[in-house]
Design a protein around this motif. Sequence first.
Motif, PDB file in Angstrom:
ATOM      1  N   ASN A 105      70.627 103.716 123.121  1.00  0.00           N
ATOM      2  CA  ASN A 105      71.048 103.646 121.635  1.00  0.00           C
ATOM      3  C   ASN A 105      71.497 102.315 121.075  1.00  0.00           C
ATOM      4  N   ILE A 106      71.487 101.323 122.112  1.00  0.00           N
ATOM      5  CA  ILE A 106      71.967 100.002 121.477  1.00  0.00           C
ATOM      6  C   ILE A 106      70.813  99.186 121.042  1.00  0.00           C
ATOM      7  N   CYS A 107      69.829  99.445 121.771  1.00  0.00           N
ATOM      8  CA  CYS A 107      68.539  98.888 121.291  1.00  0.00           C
ATOM      9  C   CYS A 107      67.606  99.568 120.375  1.00  0.00           C
ATOM     10  N   LYS A 108      68.300 100.972 120.033  1.00  0.00           N
ATOM     11  CA  LYS A 108      67.514 101.706 119.096  1.00  0.00           C
ATOM     12  C   LYS A 108      66.027 102.376 119.862  1.00  0.00           C
TER      13      LYS A 108
ATOM     14  N   ILE B 264      66.444  93.874 121.329  1.00  0.00           N
ATOM     15  CA  ILE B 264      67.565  93.477 120.277  1.00  0.00           C
ATOM     16  C   ILE B 264      67.336  92.117 119.471  1.00  0.00           C
ATOM     17  N   GLU B 265      67.340  92.343 118.238  1.00  0.00           N
ATOM     18  CA  GLU B 265      67.132  91.283 117.415  1.00  0.00           C
ATOM     19  C   GLU B 265      68.576  90.327 117.534  1.00  0.00           C
ATOM     20  N   VAL B 266      68.315  89.015 117.923  1.00  0.00           N
ATOM     21  CA  VAL B 266      69.596  87.976 118.104  1.00  0.00           C
ATOM     22  C   VAL B 266      69.962  87.067 117.253  1.00  0.00           C
ATOM     23  N   LEU B 267      68.469  86.466 116.757  1.00  0.00           N
ATOM     24  CA  LEU B 267      68.776  85.265 115.951  1.00  0.00           C
ATOM     25  C   LEU B 267      67.329  84.909 115.464  1.00  0.00           C
TER      26      LEU B 267
ATOM     27  N   MET C  34      79.227  91.375 119.442  1.00  0.00           N
ATOM     28  CA  MET C  34      79.212  92.816 119.307  1.00  0.00           C
ATOM     29  C   MET C  34      78.097  93.184 120.101  1.00  0.00           C
ATOM     30  N   LEU C  35      77.181  92.625 120.541  1.00  0.00           N
ATOM     31  CA  LEU C  35      76.154  92.879 121.261  1.00  0.00           C
ATOM     32  C   LEU C  35      76.988  92.997 123.100  1.00  0.00           C
ATOM     33  N   LYS C  36      77.330  91.710 123.230  1.00  0.00           N
ATOM     34  CA  LYS C  36      78.138  91.587 124.440  1.00  0.00           C
ATOM     35  C   LYS C  36      78.911  92.612 125.004  1.00  0.00           C
ATOM     36  N   TYR C  37      79.840  92.898 124.192  1.00  0.00           N
ATOM     37  CA  TYR C  37      80.919  93.685 124.303  1.00  0.00           C
ATOM     38  C   TYR C  37      81.034  95.282 123.831  1.00  0.00           C
ATOM     39  N   GLY C  38      79.731  95.550 123.092  1.00  0.00           N
ATOM     40  CA  GLY C  38      79.720  96.807 122.601  1.00  0.00           C
ATOM     41  C   GLY C  38      80.613  97.235 121.562  1.00  0.00           C
ATOM     42  N   ILE C  39      80.932  96.290 120.579  1.00  0.00           N
ATOM     43  CA  ILE C  39      81.625  96.475 119.524  1.00  0.00           C
ATOM     44  C   ILE C  39      80.686  97.123 118.403  1.00  0.00           C
ATOM     45  N   ASN C  40      81.438  98.086 117.806  1.00  0.00           N
ATOM     46  CA  ASN C  40      80.315  98.628 116.600  1.00  0.00           C
ATOM     47  C   ASN C  40      80.761  98.486 115.202  1.00  0.00           C
TER      48      ASN C  40
END
Length: 344
Positions: free
Chosen positions: A276-279, A284-287, A321-327
């Motif tokens: 679900n994080i990477c849908k 994952i788009e980062v920059l 957010m990505l590193k720590y799963g903050i939504n």
Amino acid sequence: MSVKEKLQELIKEAEMSIQLVKNIHELNEAKSKYLGKKGAFQDIMKLMKDLPNEEKPAFGKLTNEAKQKISGYVNEQKQLIEEAIINEKLKSETIDVTLPGKKFEAGNRHLLSQIKEEIEDLFIGMGYEVMEGPEVEIDEYNFEKLNLPKNHPARDMQDTFYITNETLLRTHTSPVQVRTMLDNTEKGPIKIICPGKVYRRDADDATHSHQFMQIEGLVVDELTSMADLKGTLLVAARKLFGDKREIRLRPSYFPFTEPSVEVDVSCHNCNGKGCNICKGTGWIEVLGAGVINNNVLEASGYDSTKYQGFAFGMGVERMAMLKYGINDIRAFYTNDIRFNKQFK
Ligand SMILES: [Zn+2]
């Protein structure tokens, strides 16, 4: 009884009674009893007038000596009483060092500061210099010198807060790159990262904030290429998200770079299988990044036939957010201490 004997008697009596004194009040009473205006000494002094003249100096000497002695007793006793008071105090105010102390909880630095420094350290290790600049910028540095002339449609992507028509809150840290290129009077190579707060006229929601942090990088040199950019970003991605990460570059558009790319990193949560994080995509788009547009180099006085370079930019909140799963991005700015405490 001779005067001399009388004085010796007085000295002895004074010594004994002063030594019995227990406090300052009693001491003052004893002092005035012997040395005061109506004290025992005055009585003896009255005898002086009856003495023959030749005996008067000797009498004066004796009485002075006696006075000094008694004063000495008073001072000694005073010191003893004061010491006793201090000792009494020390005894009654003793600190029990075996009692458990009060616990002071040390706070911790904000997660954004931690991530920012982690990224800074990473790039400093690759030879980059950290540069900072003002958050209130002029239009020329925030847009025009970055190949975004007035009325350029891409300005809509970065609407901001204007102070006057020409001054605004910066929408990215790229103006620091402009300032560094302009300041470099020899027009030599540059290798910098620019961390800092930036602003956009976005409505706040779980993924948007009118204020956020960016770290942008800029390399200007005679021999840099897209390959150097990709290598640099791969090192950064692995350092931030783990040794097994891969990156992929997708073509994109930014006014200041050409070609431009969006950079995806393989999902650290599912190792690319899809979650679900990477849908479900595994990426994952980062920059965003790219090779510096010649117009940008020329606008800051660089010869684009001699120099090339690359630039990249990432959002610090997004990394956290990505590193720590903050939504919810708003968690960074609501100052809830329970949120911050989790990242000790
Ligand atoms: Zn995933």
